[in-house]
Enzyme design. Sequence first.
Site, PDB file in Angstrom:
ATOM      1  N   LYS A   1      -5.444  -9.149   3.375  1.00 31.71           N
ATOM      2  CA  LYS A   1      -5.848  -8.355   2.209  1.00 31.71           C
ATOM      3  C   LYS A   1      -5.739  -9.184   0.935  1.00 31.71           C
ATOM      4  CE  LYS A   1      -2.628  -5.596   3.342  1.00 31.71           C
ATOM      5  NZ  LYS A   1      -1.622  -4.508   3.468  1.00 31.71           N
TER       6      LYS A   1
ATOM      7  N   THR B   1      -0.930   1.882  -7.539  1.00 27.76           N
ATOM      8  CA  THR B   1      -1.169   1.177  -6.271  1.00 27.76           C
ATOM      9  C   THR B   1       0.009   1.253  -5.305  1.00 27.76           C
ATOM     10  OG1 THR B   1      -0.415  -0.874  -7.320  1.00 27.76           O
ATOM     11  CG2 THR B   1      -2.790  -0.448  -7.329  1.00 27.76           C
TER      12      THR B   1
ATOM     13  N   GLY C   1       1.993   2.064  -2.261  1.00 21.68           N
ATOM     14  CA  GLY C   1       1.665   2.518  -0.922  1.00 21.68           C
ATOM     15  C   GLY C   1       0.285   2.141  -0.425  1.00 21.68           C
ATOM     16  N   THR C   2      -0.383   1.217  -1.104  1.00 25.00           N
ATOM     17  CA  THR C   2      -1.740   0.861  -0.672  1.00 25.00           C
ATOM     18  C   THR C   2      -1.756   0.268   0.735  1.00 25.00           C
ATOM     19  OG1 THR C   2      -1.464  -1.234  -1.867  1.00 25.00           O
ATOM     20  CG2 THR C   2      -2.689   0.514  -2.978  1.00 25.00           C
ATOM     21  N   GLY C   3      -0.795  -0.628   1.016  1.00 21.96           N
ATOM     22  CA  GLY C   3      -0.770  -1.249   2.343  1.00 21.96           C
ATOM     23  C   GLY C   3      -0.479  -0.254   3.445  1.00 21.96           C
ATOM     24  N   CYS C   4       0.463   0.645   3.183  1.00 21.97           N
ATOM     25  CA  CYS C   4       0.789   1.689   4.161  1.00 21.97           C
ATOM     26  C   CYS C   4      -0.424   2.570   4.430  1.00 21.97           C
ATOM     27  CB  CYS C   4       1.939   2.560   3.656  1.00 21.97           C
ATOM     28  SG  CYS C   4       3.440   1.665   3.234  1.00 21.97           S
TER      29      CYS C   4
END
Length: 274
Positions: A181, A216, A218-221
């Site tokens: 990412k 942003t 928690g974007t990866g979760c």
Amino acid sequence: MAEDVMSKVAQALTIAGSDSGGGAGIQADLKTFQMRGVFGTSVITAVTAQNTLGVFDIHTIPLQTIQSQLKAIADDFTISAFKIGMLGTAEIIECVAEALNQYHFGTLVLDPVMIAKGGAPLLQQRAVDSLNTFLLPLADVITPNLPEAKALTGVEVIDDQTAQHAAQILQARGVKTVVIKGGHSAHSQSAVCRDWVFTPNAQFTLESPRYATAQTHGTGCTFSACMTAELAKGASVEQAIKTAKDYITAAISHPLNIGHGHGPTNHWAYQDKA
């Protein structure tokens, strides 16, 4: 008849930490599963005291309780896909890996939560070594951001060539599909955010507008949870990744403006185009 209907409901699992602020971790995963029409189950590895301003306390769950949670899910649910987020310690990583060799939970999406948004490491080197040794060979998909990709491979990803190099290292350790990412890029001045995808049979990039926002958390979760939900419903890996990209782009671009720091993404912003 009711049992026949229920048996067709896609079921997914998240193995991760709890976020008291609701924007990341178990809470974000379950919200995302629900929004994508998937029944979500969970195994909690840590309880955190956190909000949009930071993490103030972490209590890791005893290994026996983690083992009991995993067994409870395996004994009673039909999990088609699952994701792993924050594990925290080498002992928890090895505990979870041992259970995964015993239970079948379907396709694994590994979100290697290693570095906090402020840059502080969340895993000590021994835990990183355990992640590489015990979990990477089990992962169908891994979704590192740029700092995590560097921590895992030693490669600083700045372009297509370095992304491919990092992906090759991860695939050599057993991962099937690598999604790097690009949202954390400190080098890009462009208005576009690029992600690199490397599957066993293809490679491609995904692009979206780069939004200047602090919303942003928690974007990866959320991204990995959406991917997991799509895989649980039977989507191909490539389609699941593309849907997750659209989902997180909508979640970032329609902020809720909650809290006084890095606010959570909007889990209900995405509208299914199908």
